[in-house]
Scaffold this motif. Structure first.
Motif, PDB file in Angstrom:
ATOM      1  N   VAL A  38      -7.011  35.832  28.307  1.00 39.61           N
ATOM      2  CA  VAL A  38      -6.718  36.896  29.267  1.00 39.61           C
ATOM      3  C   VAL A  38      -7.069  36.436  30.677  1.00 39.61           C
ATOM      4  O   VAL A  38      -6.326  36.676  31.638  1.00 39.61           O
ATOM      5  CB  VAL A  38      -7.491  38.178  28.902  1.00 39.61           C
ATOM      6  CG1 VAL A  38      -7.376  39.211  30.024  1.00 39.61           C
ATOM      7  CG2 VAL A  38      -6.976  38.761  27.599  1.00 39.61           C
ATOM      8  N   SER A  39      -8.196  35.769  30.818  1.00 41.23           N
ATOM      9  CA  SER A  39      -8.604  35.268  32.130  1.00 41.23           C
ATOM     10  C   SER A  39      -7.608  34.259  32.673  1.00 41.23           C
ATOM     11  O   SER A  39      -7.252  34.286  33.860  1.00 41.23           O
ATOM     12  CB  SER A  39      -9.999  34.634  32.028  1.00 41.23           C
ATOM     13  OG  SER A  39     -10.409  34.118  33.284  1.00 41.23           O
ATOM     14  N   ALA A  40      -7.122  33.363  31.799  1.00 37.69           N
ATOM     15  CA  ALA A  40      -6.167  32.339  32.235  1.00 37.69           C
ATOM     16  C   ALA A  40      -4.831  32.960  32.611  1.00 37.69           C
ATOM     17  O   ALA A  40      -4.251  32.640  33.659  1.00 37.69           O
ATOM     18  CB  ALA A  40      -5.986  31.300  31.125  1.00 37.69           C
ATOM     19  N   ILE A  41      -4.339  33.858  31.766  1.00 34.30           N
ATOM     20  CA  ILE A  41      -3.055  34.499  32.054  1.00 34.30           C
ATOM     21  C   ILE A  41      -3.163  35.377  33.287  1.00 34.30           C
ATOM     22  O   ILE A  41      -2.250  35.445  34.114  1.00 34.30           O
ATOM     23  CB  ILE A  41      -2.594  35.331  30.834  1.00 34.30           C
ATOM     24  CG1 ILE A  41      -2.326  34.415  29.636  1.00 34.30           C
ATOM     25  CG2 ILE A  41      -1.337  36.127  31.171  1.00 34.30           C
ATOM     26  CD1 ILE A  41      -2.078  35.157  28.332  1.00 34.30           C
ATOM     27  N   GLY A  42      -4.291  36.045  33.448  1.00 29.34           N
ATOM     28  CA  GLY A  42      -4.495  36.910  34.606  1.00 29.34           C
ATOM     29  C   GLY A  42      -4.594  36.176  35.928  1.00 29.34           C
ATOM     30  O   GLY A  42      -4.532  36.798  36.987  1.00 29.34           O
TER      31      GLY A  42
END
Length: 206
Positions: free
Chosen positions: A14-18
């Motif tokens: 989620v952090s990477a995609i965000g």
């Protein structure tokens, strides 16, 4: 941030995609869960394409467009008008202009515009390479440089700077007709308006 999720791996995803532009936390979570529901093959195909994009894409040594080869398909196309150079800020601008079908010359991607407030000066852009290309067209019949830069202060500043660098070469210099509003980016202009702006381009004046 990862403490909010039942899995650290999910939190990391989620952090990477965000971190992508325009993707908020909720959208990132939705995309991460969607990927988790897909087959390993489809996910690996996606991540593999991204890896290849980042590691293997090249930049045309003539115009700066992205390419699979040292020279992009536009620059290597013998049907393109080689005495016309359309000066754009970004790769996306090339794609927008190509979508109009109204231009059949070559391009030069600066890699941005002059913006002192953002720490971007002339040396940070491929202006010297452009000047070299324009100088090579000096005295060539029909030679033309077309400014297709953003219609904001930074875009105007960049145009004026380049014009001063190339005006002595005697090449015709034009700019997009102002069907585009002040401050408009080519990326967000509709195809019809952009196409008309190219077809109705005007002599550039300072």
């Amino acid at each position: 941030m990862q403490d909010r999720y039942p899995s650290k791996l999910l939190g990391d995803a989620v952090s990477a995609i965000g971190s992508l532009p325009g993707v908020g936390k909720r959208s990132a979570l939705r995309l991460a869960l969607h990927l988790l529901s897909q087959s390993p093959e489809s996910v690996h195909r996606l991540t593999g394409a991204i890896d290849h994009l980042r590691d293997d894409v090249q930049y045309c040594r003539e115009c700066g467009m992205i390419s699979d080869d040292p020279i992009c398909p536009i620059c290597s196309d013998p049907k393109r008008i080689r005495t016309q150079i359309c000066v754009v800020g970004t790769i996306r601008d090339v794609m927008s202009i190509e979508d109009t079908g109204q231009y059949n010359g070559l391009y030069h991607v600066l890699g941005g515009v002059i913006s002192p407030i953002d720490g971007v000066g002339p040396s940070d852009l491929s202006i010297d390479a452009l000047v070299g290309r324009v100088q090579a067209l000096s005295g060539v019949e029909g030679a033309e440089v077309i400014f297709a830069l953003p219609g904001d202060v930074e875009g105007e500043t960049t145009q004026f700077y380049i014009y001063r660098r190339i005006s002595a070469f005697g090449v015709k210099v034009t700019a997009l007709a102002r069907g585009l509003g002040f401050g408009d980016d080519l990326e967000y202009a509709d195809t019809l308006t952009l196409g008309r702006s190219i077809a109705s381009r005007q002599i550039f004046s300072t």
